[in-house]
Design an enzyme around this catalytic site. Structure first.
Site, short mmCIF file in Angstrom:
data_model
loop_
_atom_site.label_atom_id
_atom_site.label_comp_id
_atom_site.label_asym_id
_atom_site.label_seq_id
_atom_site.Cartn_x
_atom_site.Cartn_y
_atom_site.Cartn_z
N GLY A 33 0.78 -1.24 0.00
CA GLY A 33 0.00 0.00 0.00
C GLY A 33 0.80 1.28 0.00
O GLY A 33 0.22 2.36 -0.16
N TYR A 66 -8.55 3.23 -14.23
CA TYR A 66 -8.66 4.02 -12.99
C TYR A 66 -8.66 5.52 -13.28
O TYR A 66 -8.64 6.33 -12.34
CB TYR A 66 -7.50 3.76 -12.04
CG TYR A 66 -7.18 2.32 -11.75
CD1 TYR A 66 -8.12 1.49 -11.15
CD2 TYR A 66 -5.93 1.78 -12.05
CE1 TYR A 66 -7.81 0.16 -10.86
CE2 TYR A 66 -5.62 0.47 -11.77
CZ TYR A 66 -6.56 -0.34 -11.18
OH TYR A 66 -6.26 -1.64 -10.89
N GLU A 120 4.49 -6.05 2.72
CA GLU A 120 4.65 -6.67 1.40
C GLU A 120 4.33 -5.66 0.30
O GLU A 120 3.37 -5.83 -0.44
CB GLU A 120 3.77 -7.92 1.28
CG GLU A 120 2.36 -7.70 1.81
CD GLU A 120 1.49 -8.93 1.76
OE1 GLU A 120 1.98 -10.02 2.09
OE2 GLU A 120 0.32 -8.78 1.37
N PRO A 121 5.14 -4.61 0.20
CA PRO A 121 4.88 -3.62 -0.84
C PRO A 121 5.23 -4.14 -2.23
O PRO A 121 6.13 -4.97 -2.39
CB PRO A 121 5.79 -2.45 -0.45
CG PRO A 121 6.86 -3.03 0.40
CD PRO A 121 6.35 -4.31 0.99
N GLY A 122 4.51 -3.64 -3.20
CA GLY A 122 4.84 -3.92 -4.59
C GLY A 122 5.20 -2.60 -5.26
O GLY A 122 6.34 -2.32 -5.60
N ARG A 123 4.18 -1.74 -5.38
CA ARG A 123 4.33 -0.48 -6.10
C ARG A 123 5.56 0.33 -5.67
O ARG A 123 6.33 0.78 -6.50
CB ARG A 123 3.08 0.37 -5.85
CG ARG A 123 3.04 1.66 -6.65
CD ARG A 123 1.84 2.53 -6.24
NE ARG A 123 0.64 1.78 -6.04
CZ ARG A 123 -0.28 1.56 -6.98
NH1 ARG A 123 -0.14 2.05 -8.18
NH2 ARG A 123 -1.37 0.85 -6.71
N TYR A 126 2.47 -2.53 -11.97
CA TYR A 126 1.16 -2.69 -12.61
C TYR A 126 1.14 -2.06 -14.01
O TYR A 126 0.10 -1.56 -14.46
CB TYR A 126 0.05 -2.10 -11.72
CG TYR A 126 0.14 -2.60 -10.30
CD1 TYR A 126 -0.10 -3.94 -10.01
CD2 TYR A 126 0.53 -1.76 -9.24
CE1 TYR A 126 0.02 -4.42 -8.71
CE2 TYR A 126 0.66 -2.24 -7.95
CZ TYR A 126 0.39 -3.56 -7.69
OH TYR A 126 0.52 -4.03 -6.41
N CYS A 179 -9.21 -0.05 -30.33
CA CYS A 179 -10.53 0.38 -30.78
C CYS A 179 -11.50 0.54 -29.61
O CYS A 179 -12.49 -0.20 -29.47
CB CYS A 179 -11.09 -0.63 -31.78
SG CYS A 179 -9.93 -0.92 -33.11
N GLU A 180 -11.18 1.43 -28.72
CA GLU A 180 -12.02 1.73 -27.55
C GLU A 180 -11.79 3.20 -27.26
O GLU A 180 -10.65 3.68 -27.34
CB GLU A 180 -11.53 0.97 -26.31
CG GLU A 180 -11.56 -0.52 -26.42
CD GLU A 180 -12.79 -1.14 -25.77
OE1 GLU A 180 -13.62 -0.39 -25.22
OE2 GLU A 180 -12.90 -2.37 -25.85
N1 LLP Z 1 -0.23 -7.80 -0.94
C1 LLP Z 1 -1.39 -8.18 -1.48
C2 LLP Z 1 -2.10 -9.33 -0.93
C3 LLP Z 1 -1.91 -7.46 -2.57
O1 LLP Z 1 -3.06 -7.85 -3.10
C4 LLP Z 1 -1.19 -6.35 -3.10
C5 LLP Z 1 -1.73 -5.59 -4.21
C6 LLP Z 1 0.05 -6.01 -2.51
C7 LLP Z 1 0.49 -6.76 -1.43
C8 LLP Z 1 0.90 -4.88 -3.02
O2 LLP Z 1 0.29 -3.67 -2.90
P1 LLP Z 1 1.06 -2.31 -3.25
O3 LLP Z 1 2.20 -2.18 -2.28
O4 LLP Z 1 1.55 -2.43 -4.63
O5 LLP Z 1 0.05 -1.28 -3.06
N2 LLP Z 1 -3.73 -2.58 -10.25
C9 LLP Z 1 -3.67 -1.57 -9.22
C10 LLP Z 1 -3.02 -2.04 -7.97
C11 LLP Z 1 -3.58 -3.34 -7.45
C12 LLP Z 1 -2.94 -3.82 -6.20
C13 LLP Z 1 -3.49 -5.17 -5.83
N3 LLP Z 1 -2.89 -5.77 -4.70
C14 LLP Z 1 -2.97 -0.33 -9.79
O6 LLP Z 1 -2.55 -0.37 -10.94
O7 LLP Z 1 -2.85 0.67 -9.12
#
Ligand code: LLP
Length: 469
Positions: free
Chosen positions: A281, A366, A324-327, A422, A393-394
């Site tokens: 998050g 979004y 558990e960050p991704g972004r 993402y 085509c959208e």
């Molecule tokens: N852990 C779980 C279980 C998750 O479902 C997610 C993201 C994360 C960690 C990582 O979250 P982050 O740190 O990246 O916020 N498609 C959307 C984002 C979807 C995130 C889904 N879950 C976008 O493009 O903004």
């Protein structure tokens, strides 16, 4: 008014987005250097540079990268990914040694990117068997992986448990099915919906009412009881309440709520938790008016609240705090290069590029804002409002709507920023277009890490029944 808004207002003639973006990185840099002592092994570099008006990524010219590898092209800056990882881990570890970071593979699953984070010491948060397969291929230890999918099928439960990955369940029926199948996981965690959520967009909220994720506290006690009675002895607890959060107070609040729930479950059932995972998050500034998240402050606040609750609830002193960050780790390390092929002056000026919603879906679904630069002329004045579109085509197929940009001509190269998370991961073959290539840059070197798809790739899995031939 934020600093950036002020700067834009002062600079009416040329509210140059390039300048805003670069000043943000300069700011982050000086702010981070204030916080980190000279002894830190941390090395902070902006993900992108302006060298004589030409965009450079990891020491390579964007113009040359596009010529060498073609467009649309995803480019990732290796140093930036490492720096992002270290910024989070060092901030948390400064306050709590037993902090552990698991990278959310779904943000960017390229093997090279996974490898970088594995080398840095991350664990992996995987949402299913294919992500866990890739994480293992990248060298992650299954013991340091969390299987955090939702609505797991029986097959997925079997695969995850056999692979020795820590299983995180988001529904009580999954525990029931584990028992019915006679599976014997060593460890179980549940995803809790703590009752509130937050996100950068309403579709990025994953907790609170009416969301499909997790279990409420009222059911959580029952879920853990079921697991304990079945003989499970090791437990974790997990939440993931939303994505792209820039509110520095939120993480502390949500940690406090979860810790109270953990305390009640631990006492009610006499079970010991190995870890508390507060999810991902961590947000990233996309819009000019967004300010970067002060991760040091977030870490300090979260850990203070965490320790206070550990003491209050009588939880073990060695309980691991996980995130558990991704972004946050990969987003600003990624740039999408797109070539302008066709311009149309209609009701609006439409700038047609070879990257569309098939390449980067976020603006279409979004309404997400991504800064866009004219890669070959960063000093150009921003004086024309345009809508930047792809070839799908959208009518939702756009990268930016009504955006002030420099004068753009056919053949120009655009750089879409903040696409490391993402971006490729959500791309598709819609309109039967092959997916883009990916390149990793470091110290002026650039290497292909995912080949551009070909027509043959698209056709490969299609089968025409004999009778139709
Ligand atoms: N852990 C779980 C279980 C998750 O479902 C997610 C993201 C994360 C960690 C990582 O979250 P982050 O740190 O990246 O916020 N498609 C959307 C984002 C979807 C995130 C889904 N879950 C976008 O493009 O903004």
């Amino acid at each position: 008014m934020t600093r950036v808004q002020r700067e834009r207002a002062e600079d009416k003639k040329s509210p140059n987005e390039a300048r805003v973006v670069f000043s943000r990185f300069r700011d982050l840099r000086s702010r981070t250097l204030d916080v980190f002592s000279n002894t830190s092994r941390y090395k902070e570099n902006a993900p992108i540079e302006n060298r004589n008006g030409v965009l450079h990524i990891g020491g390579s010219s964007a113009v040359e990268l596009a010529e060498t590898h073609g467009t649309p092209l995803y480019v990732y800056n290796e140093d930036r990914i490492r720096a992002n990882y270290r910024r989070v881990v060092e901030a948390f570890k400064r306050h709590y040694e037993k902090f552990s970071l698991f990278y959310a593979v779904k943000a960017n699953n390229s093997l090279a990117v996974l490898r970088i984070l594995q080398q840095e010491g991350a664990g992996a948060d995987v949402s299913g068997p294919t992500e866990s397969y890739l994480a293992v291929r990248a060298g992650f230890d299954p013991q340091r992986m969390l299987y955090s999918g939702n609505y797991h099928t029986n097959d997925e439960l079997v695969q995850g448990i056999r692979a020795g990955i820590k299983i995180n369940l988001d529904g009580i029926s999954q525990m029931r099915r584990i028992i019915e199948l006679g599976l014997r996981p060593e460890f179980i965690s549940f995803r809790i919906n703590p009752g509130i959520g937050k996100g950068g967009h309403e579709d990025q909220v994953y907790a609170g009412p009416n969301v499909k994720f997790g279990i409420k506290e009222s059911e959580a006690l029952e879920a853990y009881r079921m697991a304990k009675e079945y003989g499970i002895r090791r437990f974790g607890v997990h939440m993931m309440t939303g994505s792209n959060i820039l509110d520095e107070n939120y993480f502390e609040t949500i940690t406090g709520i979860l810790m109270d729930i953990v305390g009640r479950i631990a006492k009610g059932l006499s079970i010991k938790f190995d870890f508390v995972d507060i999810g991902g998050g961590l947000g990233v500034p996309y819009k000019p008016e967004d300010n970067p998240l002060n991760v040091e402050l977030v870490a300090k606040k979260v850990v203070e609240r965490f320790k206070q609750k550990v003491a209050e609830q009588g939880l073990p002193k060695d309980i691991v705090l996980m995130m558990e960050p991704g972004r946050y780790l990969v987003c600003d390390a990624g740039v999408l290069l797109a070539r302008v092929h066709s311009i149309k002056e209609a009701d609006k000026i439409f700038i047609g590029t070879d990257a569309g919603m098939n390449t980067l879906l976020r603006p279409a679904i979004y309404g997400a804002y991504h800064p866009i630069l004219l890669a070959g002329d960063l000093e150009a004045e921003y004086r024309k409002e345009v809508t930047i579109v792809g070839q799908i085509c959208e009518n939702t197929d756009h990268l930016a709507r009504d955006r002030l940009m420099p004068v753009i001509t056919e053949g120009d190269l655009l750089a879409v920023l903040n696409v490391g998370a993402y971006g490729f991961a959500m791309s598709s073959q819609y309109n039967t277009r092959p997916r883009a290539a990916e390149v990793l840059v470091a110290s002026g070197q650039h290497e292909l890490i995912r080949e551009r798809e070909t027509f043959e790739d698209i056709e490969r899995r299609m089968v025409v029944p004999e009778r139709l031939k």
